[in-house]
Write a protein that holds these residues in place. Structure first.
Motif, PDB file in Angstrom:
ATOM      1  N   VAL A 101       0.832  -1.209   0.000  1.00  0.00           N
ATOM      2  CA  VAL A 101       0.000   0.000   0.000  1.00  0.00           C
ATOM      3  C   VAL A 101       0.865   1.257   0.000  1.00  0.00           C
ATOM      4  CG1 VAL A 101      -1.681   1.325   1.347  1.00  0.00           C
ATOM      5  CG2 VAL A 101      -1.958  -1.138   1.113  1.00  0.00           C
ATOM      6  N   HIS A 104       3.004   1.598  -3.232  1.00  0.00           N
ATOM      7  CA  HIS A 104       2.217   2.050  -4.382  1.00  0.00           C
ATOM      8  C   HIS A 104       1.906   3.541  -4.304  1.00  0.00           C
ATOM      9  CE1 HIS A 104       1.079  -2.066  -5.830  1.00  0.00           C
ATOM     10  NE2 HIS A 104       1.190  -1.393  -6.946  1.00  0.00           N
ATOM     11  N   ALA A 105       1.690   4.015  -3.077  1.00  0.00           N
ATOM     12  CA  ALA A 105       1.362   5.431  -2.899  1.00  0.00           C
ATOM     13  C   ALA A 105       2.539   6.316  -3.296  1.00  0.00           C
ATOM     14  CB  ALA A 105       0.972   5.692  -1.449  1.00  0.00           C
ATOM     15  N   TYR A 128     -10.771  10.874 -10.919  1.00  0.00           N
ATOM     16  CA  TYR A 128     -10.861   9.418 -10.697  1.00  0.00           C
ATOM     17  C   TYR A 128      -9.549   8.898 -10.122  1.00  0.00           C
ATOM     18  CZ  TYR A 128     -11.032   4.436 -11.970  1.00  0.00           C
ATOM     19  OH  TYR A 128     -10.984   3.065 -11.957  1.00  0.00           O
ATOM     20  N   ALA A 131      -9.164   9.921  -6.545  1.00  0.00           N
ATOM     21  CA  ALA A 131      -9.975   9.078  -5.659  1.00  0.00           C
ATOM     22  C   ALA A 131      -9.285   7.736  -5.417  1.00  0.00           C
ATOM     23  CB  ALA A 131     -11.356   8.856  -6.271  1.00  0.00           C
ATOM     24  N   LEU A 132      -8.638   7.206  -6.448  1.00  0.00           N
ATOM     25  CA  LEU A 132      -7.938   5.923  -6.286  1.00  0.00           C
ATOM     26  C   LEU A 132      -6.735   6.057  -5.357  1.00  0.00           C
ATOM     27  CD1 LEU A 132      -7.996   4.389  -9.887  1.00  0.00           C
ATOM     28  CD2 LEU A 132      -9.375   3.747  -7.922  1.00  0.00           C
ATOM     29  N   HIS A 133      -6.373   7.294  -5.047  1.00  0.00           N
ATOM     30  CA  HIS A 133      -5.307   7.522  -4.064  1.00  0.00           C
ATOM     31  C   HIS A 133      -5.871   8.165  -2.798  1.00  0.00           C
ATOM     32  CE1 HIS A 133      -1.604   6.339  -6.176  1.00  0.00           C
ATOM     33  NE2 HIS A 133      -2.410   6.398  -7.210  1.00  0.00           N
ATOM     34  N   GLY A 134      -7.180   8.080  -2.647  1.00  0.00           N
ATOM     35  CA  GLY A 134      -7.814   8.500  -1.397  1.00  0.00           C
ATOM     36  C   GLY A 134      -7.990  10.001  -1.237  1.00  0.00           C
ATOM     37  N   MET A 135      -7.934  10.768  -2.345  1.00  0.00           N
ATOM     38  CA  MET A 135      -8.075  12.231  -2.232  1.00  0.00           C
ATOM     39  C   MET A 135      -9.544  12.652  -2.239  1.00  0.00           C
ATOM     40  SD  MET A 135      -5.320  13.642  -4.941  1.00  0.00           S
ATOM     41  CE  MET A 135      -3.823  12.724  -5.187  1.00  0.00           C
ATOM     42  N   THR A 136      -9.810  13.766  -1.581  1.00  0.00           N
ATOM     43  CA  THR A 136     -11.153  14.347  -1.660  1.00  0.00           C
ATOM     44  C   THR A 136     -11.285  14.976  -3.056  1.00  0.00           C
ATOM     45  OG1 THR A 136     -10.421  16.509  -0.915  1.00  0.00           O
ATOM     46  CG2 THR A 136     -11.121  14.964   0.792  1.00  0.00           C
ATOM     47  N   PRO A 137     -12.522  15.203  -3.532  1.00  0.00           N
ATOM     48  CA  PRO A 137     -12.689  15.824  -4.857  1.00  0.00           C
ATOM     49  C   PRO A 137     -12.006  17.198  -4.922  1.00  0.00           C
ATOM     50  CG  PRO A 137     -14.777  14.941  -4.087  1.00  0.00           C
ATOM     51  CD  PRO A 137     -13.814  14.805  -2.954  1.00  0.00           C
ATOM     52  N   ARG A 176      -1.416  12.927 -14.459  1.00  0.00           N
ATOM     53  CA  ARG A 176      -2.132  11.967 -13.616  1.00  0.00           C
ATOM     54  C   ARG A 176      -1.142  11.161 -12.760  1.00  0.00           C
ATOM     55  NH1 ARG A 176      -5.431   7.310 -16.542  1.00  0.00           N
ATOM     56  NH2 ARG A 176      -3.302   6.683 -17.006  1.00  0.00           N
TER      57      ARG A 176
ATOM     58  N   ALA B   5     -10.271   7.925   3.348  1.00  0.00           N
ATOM     59  CA  ALA B   5      -9.613   7.694   2.059  1.00  0.00           C
ATOM     60  C   ALA B   5     -10.273   6.519   1.325  1.00  0.00           C
ATOM     61  CB  ALA B   5      -8.126   7.427   2.273  1.00  0.00           C
ATOM     62  N   PRO B 104      -3.014   2.273  -4.575  1.00  0.00           N
ATOM     63  CA  PRO B 104      -2.445   1.701  -3.344  1.00  0.00           C
ATOM     64  C   PRO B 104      -3.434   0.917  -2.487  1.00  0.00           C
ATOM     65  CG  PRO B 104      -2.595   4.104  -3.186  1.00  0.00           C
ATOM     66  CD  PRO B 104      -2.944   3.745  -4.589  1.00  0.00           C
TER      67      PRO B 104
END
Lengths: 272, 270
Positions: A101, A104-105, A128, A131-137, A176, B5, B104
């Motif tokens: 995890v 990858h980040a 998108y 979001a796949l990295h846990g960010m808010t919009p 991206r 997240a 991740p």
């Protein structure tokens, strides 16, 4: 496999820079990427054999190899699309198996195939990914705007990807890949399908990113003209690293007049 | 990664799927036309021949159109599940699947997000279909339209997980036609979607036995019961268990260490 080829190896300073796993990311002395003794086979057919190299923070390395050398497989292993059983991969000092995890980040990837959603806008594609990295919009939007400004593409945020040129799409993919501010950027033949001007612009752009933002870059290609004089070059041939160093070193050690010549000698003249 | 997240990741995957669905209007129309033709043409034509006697969960004798609606709801979800599976094969061929898989977040979580996104798209289609059916005259109790929602989530997950598992085995997009012939049609026709099991048994005991073993039968019955304010524990249990098994297998198939991804790269390895 490649028994008679010349091998120009760079000492892998695996112990000098290794600080062990640190998932807090506080220690920056670890190599941005460390690949050690990595081997991989498909159905008993070796694709990579004992591949080892290390990439420092802010370093630009060209992974040079003819088609079929194993470049994409190496990228798939680093990104964990495939799994490996022999060898070790560390990203920022973190073992890829144990800290998938966090590792990858820390990496951004630009794949060989275009992977943007053509029917969505640039903003939607980047959102998108955020979001796949846990960010808010809101955070994804702020970073998207920042990255696109760096790419001189701030006007295309709301354009559909379908309406962009090939070079612009590649720039969006790089934006991206950098959206989550990785310390390592992997680019797998990113200039495939681009015209000469776009290719030149992209190569220059990523070099500048590397200099200005200190991102370590691993750029896979089979095109000699994408190599800058100051670049480090890792030559991959038939799944093995057969040269690793500065252009001058590789030319000297292969008694060649140019890096193209050296590449031909190392790869026994296989198609560039 | 914090819990928030994980939430953002889910929102992103679901949002993208909904946006893609909105952009693909023809997919939406096709998804609606198919069950509507069954309702307006097939069911209307067979109304006289196939009137259904009183059977659970219905309180009275019903018209064939009334009987067939839950089956058609299942059909929408089944086709949508396979459509999602098709798009996963397409995404993998086009490379965009990689964008998801190099996130991740744990792969099992990403696959569940993807499943939930596909399920939500199917639920939108189902409610539009039910609204049309309502004005056509097939009206369930109003509470049934709310109670059906959890049943739709579970059944959507089941067919979505099946599609995901199949997508891990399908090497190329061209091979997908086989899925239609060998999975969707047998699953739909060999179930209680079109006729009640007791009626199938009157016609053929073998077909009845197959339909009794078909998990899609239980998905349809779970939906049918929920729609008429009943809870079918047996059907729900079977659907949940089937979903768990299919989901586990799909996650395994997409696991880089054990799954099909490596082998699928095969000859194309560079």
């Amino acid at each position: 496999m490649g028994g008679g080829r010349r091998t120009v190896s760079r000492e892998i300073a695996s112990t000098s820079t290794e600080v062990g796993d640190d998932i807090t990311g506080r220690q920056d002395v670890s190599a941005a990427l460390s690949v050690h003794d990595l081997s991989f086979s498909y159905s008993g057919q070796p694709v990579l054999e004992s591949v080892s190299f290390e990439l420092k923070a802010g370093e630009f390395a060209v992974l040079l190899g003819p088609n079929g050398a194993g470049k994409t497989t190496l990228f798939s292993l680093i990104t964990r699309l495939y799994d490996y059983r022999q060898g070790e991969i560390r990203v920022g000092g973190l073992d890829l198996h144990r800290h998938s995890v966090e590792a990858h980040a820390r990496m951004g990837v630009v794949f060989q195939q275009p992977t943007l959603d053509m029917d969505l806008s640039v903003r939607q594609n980047l959102s998108y990914h955020g979001a796949l990295h846990g960010m808010t919009p809101a955070e994804a939007k702020r970073r998207a705007s920042q990255q696109l400004t760096r790419m001189e593409m701030q006007g295309s945020l709301n354009l559909r990807v379908r309406h962009l040129s090939g070079g612009q799409r590649r720039r969006v993919e790089i934006a991206r890949g950098l959206l989550h501010e990785p310390r390592l950027l992997l680019l797998d033949e990113p200039t495939v399908g681009l015209d000469i001007a776009s290719r030149r612009g992209l190569v220059e752009h990523v070099h500048r990113l590397c200099r200005e933002q200190g991102v370590a870059v691993l750029w896979a290609t089979h095109l000699i003209d994408e190599v800058y004089p100051e670049d480090r070059v890792i030559v991959l041939h038939r799944g093995q690293v057969c040269a690793d160093g500065g252009i001058g070193d590789i030319m000297a050690q292969t008694s060649s007049d140019s890096i193209g010549d050296a590449f031909d000698r190392l790869t026994e003249g296989e198609t560039r | 990664m914090s819990l928030a997240a994980y939430g953002h990741c889910l929102r992103g995957v679901v949002g993208r799927e909904l946006l893609r669905f909105v952009h693909q209007r023809s997919r939406f129309v096709a998804a609606l036309v198919r069950p509507l033709i069954w309702l307006f043409v097939f069911a209307a034509g067979f109304r006289m021949a196939l009137g259904v006697a009183m059977t659970e969960p219905y309180q009275t004798y019903i018209l064939y159109e009334v009987y067939i609606v839950p089956g058609l709801v299942g059909m929408i979800q089944l086709f949508n599940g396979m459509q999602s599976s098709l798009s996963m094969v397409y995404d993998r061929e086009m490379g965009s699947m990689r964008v998801l898989l190099v996130s991740p977040f744990p792969r099992w979580y990403l696959l569940i997000c993807k499943l939930l996104a596909g399920t939500l798209v199917s639920i939108v289609q189902v409610y539009v279909f039910l609204a049309i059916a309502y004005f056509y005259g097939v009206q369930a109790p109003l509470a049934g339209y709310v109670l059906i929602l959890p049943a739709l989530v579970v059944s959507g997950f089941m067919v979505g997980a099946l599609g995901m598992l199949l997508s891990s085995f399908v090497r190329q997009l061209e091979n997908f036609a086989g899925i239609m012939n060998f999975v969707i049609f047998p699953m739909f026709f060999l179930s209680s979607a079109l006729y009640p099991l007791w009626r199938i048994r009157e016609g053929s005991y073998l077909v009845y036995q197959i339909a009794s073993l078909n998990p899609f039968t239980y998905a349809v019955e779970m939906i049918r019961f929920a729609m008429y304010e009943h809870f079918n524990a047996e059907a729900t249990l079977i659907v949940v268990a089937t979903t768990a098994v299919l989901l586990g297998l799909a996650i395994l198939a997409y696991n880089p260490a054990r799954g099909m991804m490596t082998r699928k790269a095969g000859a194309g390895a560079e």
